[in-house]
Design a protein around this motif. Sequence first.
Motif, PDB file in Angstrom:
ATOM      1  N   LEU A   1      13.409  35.349  91.364  1.00 31.58           N
ATOM      2  CA  LEU A   1      13.479  34.832  92.726  1.00 31.58           C
ATOM      3  C   LEU A   1      13.378  33.312  92.776  1.00 31.58           C
ATOM      4  CD1 LEU A   1      11.392  37.481  94.651  1.00 31.58           C
ATOM      5  CD2 LEU A   1      13.856  37.157  94.698  1.00 31.58           C
ATOM      6  N   ASN A   2      12.694  32.726  91.813  1.00 30.51           N
ATOM      7  CA  ASN A   2      12.587  31.268  91.758  1.00 30.51           C
ATOM      8  C   ASN A   2      13.689  30.621  90.925  1.00 30.51           C
ATOM      9  OD1 ASN A   2      10.257  30.697  93.389  1.00 30.51           O
ATOM     10  ND2 ASN A   2       9.085  31.783  91.832  1.00 30.51           N
ATOM     11  N   SER A   3      14.558  31.426  90.345  1.00 28.39           N
ATOM     12  CA  SER A   3      15.638  30.860  89.540  1.00 28.39           C
ATOM     13  C   SER A   3      16.824  30.441  90.395  1.00 28.39           C
ATOM     14  CB  SER A   3      16.104  31.857  88.476  1.00 28.39           C
ATOM     15  OG  SER A   3      16.775  32.945  89.090  1.00 28.39           O
ATOM     16  N   SER A   4      16.940  31.001  91.600  1.00 25.89           N
ATOM     17  CA  SER A   4      18.101  30.702  92.420  1.00 25.89           C
ATOM     18  C   SER A   4      17.775  30.885  93.896  1.00 25.89           C
ATOM     19  CB  SER A   4      19.260  31.637  92.014  1.00 25.89           C
ATOM     20  OG  SER A   4      20.278  31.606  92.966  1.00 25.89           O
ATOM     21  N   LYS A   5      18.213  29.951  94.710  1.00 20.15           N
ATOM     22  CA  LYS A   5      18.029  30.052  96.165  1.00 20.15           C
ATOM     23  C   LYS A   5      18.828  31.224  96.708  1.00 20.15           C
ATOM     24  CE  LYS A   5      17.057  28.161 100.303  1.00 20.15           C
ATOM     25  NZ  LYS A   5      16.190  29.055 101.017  1.00 20.15           N
ATOM     26  N   LYS A   6      19.989  31.469  96.154  1.00 24.23           N
ATOM     27  CA  LYS A   6      20.855  32.555  96.609  1.00 24.23           C
ATOM     28  C   LYS A   6      20.184  33.917  96.358  1.00 24.23           C
ATOM     29  CE  LYS A   6      25.558  32.742  96.046  1.00 24.23           C
ATOM     30  NZ  LYS A   6      26.801  32.825  95.246  1.00 24.23           N
ATOM     31  N   VAL A   7      19.585  34.088  95.184  1.00 24.81           N
ATOM     32  CA  VAL A   7      18.888  35.341  94.861  1.00 24.81           C
ATOM     33  C   VAL A   7      17.673  35.514  95.778  1.00 24.81           C
ATOM     34  CG1 VAL A   7      17.587  36.568  93.072  1.00 24.81           C
ATOM     35  CG2 VAL A   7      19.671  35.355  92.469  1.00 24.81           C
ATOM     36  N   HIS A   8      16.944  34.434  96.006  1.00 23.11           N
ATOM     37  CA  HIS A   8      15.780  34.483  96.890  1.00 23.11           C
ATOM     38  C   HIS A   8      16.182  34.892  98.305  1.00 23.11           C
ATOM     39  CE1 HIS A   8      12.705  32.837  99.610  1.00 23.11           C
ATOM     40  NE2 HIS A   8      11.873  33.259  98.660  1.00 23.11           N
ATOM     41  N   ASP A   9      17.218  34.268  98.837  1.00 23.77           N
ATOM     42  CA  ASP A   9      17.675  34.593 100.193  1.00 23.77           C
ATOM     43  C   ASP A   9      18.160  36.034 100.285  1.00 23.77           C
ATOM     44  OD1 ASP A   9      17.037  32.042 100.955  1.00 23.77           O
ATOM     45  OD2 ASP A   9      19.102  31.288 100.854  1.00 23.77           O
ATOM     46  N   TYR A  10      18.847  36.509  99.242  1.00 21.86           N
ATOM     47  CA  TYR A  10      19.311  37.893  99.230  1.00 21.86           C
ATOM     48  C   TYR A  10      18.123  38.856  99.254  1.00 21.86           C
ATOM     49  CZ  TYR A  10      20.997  42.332  97.454  1.00 21.86           C
ATOM     50  OH  TYR A  10      21.248  43.666  97.294  1.00 21.86           O
ATOM     51  N   PHE A  11      17.126  38.579  98.413  1.00 27.51           N
ATOM     52  CA  PHE A  11      15.958  39.469  98.329  1.00 27.51           C
ATOM     53  C   PHE A  11      15.191  39.505  99.641  1.00 27.51           C
ATOM     54  CE2 PHE A  11      11.440  40.165  97.329  1.00 27.51           C
ATOM     55  CZ  PHE A  11      11.533  41.454  96.854  1.00 27.51           C
ATOM     56  N   VAL A  12      14.994  38.354 100.267  1.00 28.01           N
ATOM     57  CA  VAL A  12      14.241  38.286 101.521  1.00 28.01           C
ATOM     58  C   VAL A  12      14.995  39.006 102.644  1.00 28.01           C
ATOM     59  CG1 VAL A  12      13.380  36.657 103.275  1.00 28.01           C
ATOM     60  CG2 VAL A  12      12.986  36.216 100.870  1.00 28.01           C
ATOM     61  N   ALA A  13      16.289  39.134 102.532  1.00 29.67           N
ATOM     62  CA  ALA A  13      17.088  39.797 103.562  1.00 29.67           C
ATOM     63  C   ALA A  13      17.181  41.316 103.376  1.00 29.67           C
ATOM     64  CB  ALA A  13      18.496  39.201 103.590  1.00 29.67           C
ATOM     65  N   THR A  14      16.697  41.842 102.252  1.00 27.01           N
ATOM     66  CA  THR A  14      16.818  43.281 102.020  1.00 27.01           C
ATOM     67  C   THR A  14      15.860  44.072 102.906  1.00 27.01           C
ATOM     68  OG1 THR A  14      15.194  43.272 100.232  1.00 27.01           O
ATOM     69  CG2 THR A  14      17.513  42.969  99.605  1.00 27.01           C
ATOM     70  N   LYS A  15      16.217  45.337 103.160  1.00 30.94           N
ATOM     71  CA  LYS A  15      15.375  46.180 104.018  1.00 30.94           C
ATOM     72  C   LYS A  15      14.050  46.510 103.328  1.00 30.94           C
ATOM     73  CE  LYS A  15      17.045  50.764 102.786  1.00 30.94           C
ATOM     74  NZ  LYS A  15      17.585  52.021 103.248  1.00 30.94           N
ATOM     75  N   TRP A  16      14.041  46.593 101.999  1.00 31.86           N
ATOM     76  CA  TRP A  16      12.798  46.896 101.285  1.00 31.86           C
ATOM     77  C   TRP A  16      11.800  45.754 101.423  1.00 31.86           C
ATOM     78  CZ3 TRP A  16      17.422  47.968  98.511  1.00 31.86           C
ATOM     79  CH2 TRP A  16      17.749  49.323  98.508  1.00 31.86           C
ATOM     80  N   TYR A  17      12.288  44.516 101.343  1.00 37.23           N
ATOM     81  CA  TYR A  17      11.392  43.372 101.527  1.00 37.23           C
ATOM     82  C   TYR A  17      10.809  43.383 102.934  1.00 37.23           C
ATOM     83  CZ  TYR A  17       9.618  38.661 102.036  1.00 37.23           C
ATOM     84  OH  TYR A  17       8.804  37.593 102.285  1.00 37.23           O
ATOM     85  N   LYS A  18      11.678  43.580 103.915  1.00 38.79           N
ATOM     86  CA  LYS A  18      11.213  43.572 105.304  1.00 38.79           C
ATOM     87  C   LYS A  18      10.222  44.699 105.570  1.00 38.79           C
ATOM     88  CE  LYS A  18      15.186  41.247 107.312  1.00 38.79           C
ATOM     89  NZ  LYS A  18      14.578  39.955 107.205  1.00 38.79           N
ATOM     90  N   GLN A  19      10.470  45.872 104.994  1.00 36.05           N
ATOM     91  CA  GLN A  19       9.616  47.024 105.252  1.00 36.05           C
ATOM     92  C   GLN A  19       8.299  46.960 104.492  1.00 36.05           C
ATOM     93  OE1 GLN A  19      11.484  50.760 104.406  1.00 36.05           O
ATOM     94  NE2 GLN A  19       9.737  51.968 105.038  1.00 36.05           N
ATOM     95  N   TYR A  20       8.321  46.608 103.220  1.00 33.84           N
ATOM     96  CA  TYR A  20       7.133  46.724 102.387  1.00 33.84           C
ATOM     97  C   TYR A  20       6.396  45.410 102.143  1.00 33.84           C
ATOM     98  CZ  TYR A  20       8.871  51.377 101.529  1.00 33.84           C
ATOM     99  OH  TYR A  20       9.322  52.646 101.696  1.00 33.84           O
ATOM    100  N   VAL A  21       7.075  44.293 102.185  1.00 35.00           N
ATOM    101  CA  VAL A  21       6.408  43.028 101.907  1.00 35.00           C
ATOM    102  C   VAL A  21       6.134  42.271 103.197  1.00 35.00           C
ATOM    103  CG1 VAL A  21       6.579  40.813 100.719  1.00 35.00           C
ATOM    104  CG2 VAL A  21       7.430  42.871  99.617  1.00 35.00           C
ATOM    105  N   GLU A  22       7.183  42.032 103.957  1.00 36.74           N
ATOM    106  CA  GLU A  22       7.019  41.219 105.157  1.00 36.74           C
ATOM    107  C   GLU A  22       6.076  41.873 106.165  1.00 36.74           C
ATOM    108  OE1 GLU A  22      10.001  39.912 108.599  1.00 36.74           O
ATOM    109  OE2 GLU A  22      10.482  39.048 106.643  1.00 36.74           O
ATOM    110  N   GLU A  23       6.282  43.163 106.408  1.00 33.31           N
ATOM    111  CA  GLU A  23       5.471  43.852 107.412  1.00 33.31           C
ATOM    112  C   GLU A  23       4.006  43.952 106.992  1.00 33.31           C
ATOM    113  OE1 GLU A  23       5.319  48.237 109.434  1.00 33.31           O
ATOM    114  OE2 GLU A  23       7.272  47.400 108.972  1.00 33.31           O
TER     115      GLU A  23
END
Length: 132
Positions: free
Chosen positions: A40-62
């Motif tokens: 996630l720290n190797s690329s801004k594009k990978v980081h943005d993709y991961f933060v936009a996934t439903k799993w991130y929103k459901q399990y990490v962000e919430e």
Amino acid sequence: MKRIIFFILGCIMFILGTIGIIIPLLPTVPFYLAASFFWLNSSKKVHDYFVATKWYKQYVEEYIVEKKMTKKQQLKILVTVFCLLAIPFVMVPNTIMRMALIVVFVGHVIFFRVYFSDKRKAKLSKAEGIDL
């Protein structure tokens, strides 16, 4: 250069974590967590993709960012932790280990009570200037 090193370290950690599935002496989760950190720290594009996934929103962000978890979800997690800790508690006749397992479970209960408490949410929202 830093991005390339982080990507390579992520690959190494992923390989070690995968080997840890087969070899019980290697821990899997820490290597996979390290791999995700490096990737996630190797690329801004990978980081943005991961933060936009439903799993991130459901399990990490919430749960972690917004600190939202219902009592039912907390209970479900604590029952699972209890069952997993009960197995070595029953199978291994070692008093020190049993006491350590009890301390670990009580620590989980205290963490959930404090981390997801309404008082903590009120303090955070007040600090951010948000009304609940």
